[in-house]
Design a protein around this motif. Sequence first.
Motif, PDB file in Angstrom:
ATOM      1  N   THR A   5     -30.898 139.473 -39.241  1.00  0.00           N
ATOM      2  CA  THR A   5     -30.106 140.437 -38.479  1.00  0.00           C
ATOM      3  C   THR A   5     -28.932 140.871 -39.325  1.00  0.00           C
ATOM      4  N   ILE A   6     -28.795 142.177 -39.467  1.00  0.00           N
ATOM      5  CA  ILE A   6     -27.728 142.773 -40.252  1.00  0.00           C
ATOM      6  C   ILE A   6     -26.647 143.265 -39.301  1.00  0.00           C
ATOM      7  N   ILE A   8     -23.637 145.604 -38.973  1.00  0.00           N
ATOM      8  CA  ILE A   8     -22.969 146.759 -39.574  1.00  0.00           C
ATOM      9  C   ILE A   8     -21.578 146.843 -38.946  1.00  0.00           C
ATOM     10  N   TRP A  20     -27.850 152.117 -40.300  1.00  0.00           N
ATOM     11  CA  TRP A  20     -28.745 151.472 -39.343  1.00  0.00           C
ATOM     12  C   TRP A  20     -30.184 151.911 -39.585  1.00  0.00           C
ATOM     13  N   PHE A  23     -31.766 150.265 -42.834  1.00  0.00           N
ATOM     14  CA  PHE A  23     -32.127 148.852 -42.679  1.00  0.00           C
ATOM     15  C   PHE A  23     -33.227 148.659 -41.638  1.00  0.00           C
ATOM     16  N   HIS A  24     -33.180 149.465 -40.579  1.00  0.00           N
ATOM     17  CA  HIS A  24     -34.214 149.375 -39.553  1.00  0.00           C
ATOM     18  C   HIS A  24     -35.584 149.752 -40.138  1.00  0.00           C
ATOM     19  N   TYR A  28     -35.402 145.268 -40.620  1.00  0.00           N
ATOM     20  CA  TYR A  28     -34.335 144.335 -40.263  1.00  0.00           C
ATOM     21  C   TYR A  28     -33.839 144.674 -38.864  1.00  0.00           C
ATOM     22  N   CYS A  30     -30.680 145.218 -36.582  1.00  0.00           N
ATOM     23  CA  CYS A  30     -29.331 145.681 -36.906  1.00  0.00           C
ATOM     24  C   CYS A  30     -28.464 145.718 -35.663  1.00  0.00           C
ATOM     25  N   CYS A  42     -24.815 137.552 -36.774  1.00  0.00           N
ATOM     26  CA  CYS A  42     -25.614 138.233 -37.791  1.00  0.00           C
ATOM     27  C   CYS A  42     -25.720 137.382 -39.064  1.00  0.00           C
TER      28      CYS A  42
END
Length: 113
Positions: A5-6, A8, A20, A23-24, A28, A30, A42
Motif C-alpha cells: 500500500t502506497i 500519497i 495515484w 501506482f494503481h 499497488y 494507494c 501504508c
Amino acid sequence: MSRKTIGIVDYGVGNHASTWRAFHALEYRCRISKDREILNECDLLVLPGVGAYPVAMSALREHDLVEYLRVQAHAGKPIVGLCLGMQLLADSSLEHGLTAGLGIIPGQVVPLT
C-alpha cells in the motif's frame, strides 16, 4: 504475496491524481491522505510536488507534516519524492531565497546556471 500500500501524502501541493493512477496501474493499493493514522498503515510514502519550494514547505508545515515525515524516515519507512517532492527531502533550497527542507537527504537544492 500481498500487495503493498502506497501512501500519497496530500499536503495541497502535488499531482495526486496522476500519482495515484500511475501506482494503481502497477497494481499497488494507494491512499491519498494527510491523516497520519492512514499514512502509518501504508508500506511506503510518496511525496509528490509541483510548484515552488518555499510554498511547498509552508504547506507541509501548515498540515503539520514536517516532523511526521522526518520521524517516519528516521524510523526506516521508505519515502519517495517525486519532482518537487524529491527536492523537499533535502536540507534546504536556494529557490526564491534560502528555505529549510525536510533534512532527510543531506544537501542543498541549487539553481542550474
